[in-house]
Design a protein around this motif. Structure first.
Motif, PDB file in Angstrom:
ATOM      1  N   SER A  47       1.124   5.482  -0.258  1.00  0.00           N
ATOM      2  CA  SER A  47       0.443   6.768  -0.179  1.00  0.00           C
ATOM      3  C   SER A  47       1.493   7.865  -0.156  1.00  0.00           C
ATOM      4  CB  SER A  47      -0.469   6.845   1.050  1.00  0.00           C
ATOM      5  OG  SER A  47       0.273   6.712   2.226  1.00  0.00           O
ATOM      6  N   ASP A  82      -0.634  -1.180  -4.509  1.00  0.00           N
ATOM      7  CA  ASP A  82      -1.859  -0.405  -4.325  1.00  0.00           C
ATOM      8  C   ASP A  82      -1.523   1.084  -4.399  1.00  0.00           C
ATOM      9  OD1 ASP A  82      -4.207   0.789  -3.555  1.00  0.00           O
ATOM     10  OD2 ASP A  82      -4.509  -0.462  -1.786  1.00  0.00           O
ATOM     11  N   ARG A  85       0.852  -1.197   0.000  1.00  0.00           N
ATOM     12  CA  ARG A  85       0.000   0.000   0.000  1.00  0.00           C
ATOM     13  C   ARG A  85       0.880   1.237   0.000  1.00  0.00           C
ATOM     14  NH1 ARG A  85      -5.152  -1.632   0.671  1.00  0.00           N
ATOM     15  NH2 ARG A  85      -5.523  -3.497   1.896  1.00  0.00           N
TER      16      ARG A  85
END
Length: 127
Positions: free
Chosen positions: A24, A52, A22
């Motif tokens: 970000s 992701d 993940r």
């Protein structure tokens, strides 16, 4: 003086044969090598690695080249690389670079995991 760019990378193993990476923050010239390093560490550890990118606003050219290189490494380690992305800028970058033809792209990592969880022989990479 430039402000520091922030990249947050977290690993999640929702089912035994899948690692979700993940991401970000900003994937730019300053952070793309860190992303490639963290994803690269997962290749060969699980048959499927999902990157992701839903919390990433855009991808720089360097990050696209590194994702392409990661795809080649994944093939060499018999790992199926997947990408999840739903932001228009990220999807357009993946299309322009041709990565969407090499790596399956879905709007959510959960969709990738759900598909692999019910797929017979999910531990085997499809040719």
């Amino acid at each position: 003086m430039r402000g520091a760019t922030k990249l947050d990378v977290r690993l999640h193993v929702p089912i035994p044969d899948v690692v979700v990476v993940r991401v970000s923050g900003s994937v730019d010239e300053a952070t793309s090598l860190e992303l490639a390093r963290r994803v690269g560490q997962q290749l060969g550890r699980a048959p499927h690695v999902v990157i992701d990118l839903r919390d990433v606003g855009s991808l720089c050219e360097r990050s696209l080249r590194l994702l392409s290189a990661l795809h080649r490494r994944a093939v060499a380690t018999s790992t199926q690389l997947h990408v999840s992305a739903d932001r228009v800028d990220v999807l357009c970058s993946l299309r322009r670079s041709g990565l969407d033809k090499l790596v399956p792209v879905r709007p959510a990592a959960e969709l990738v995991v759900a598909g692999l969880a019910v797929m017979p022989g999910a531990d085997r990479v499809r040719a």
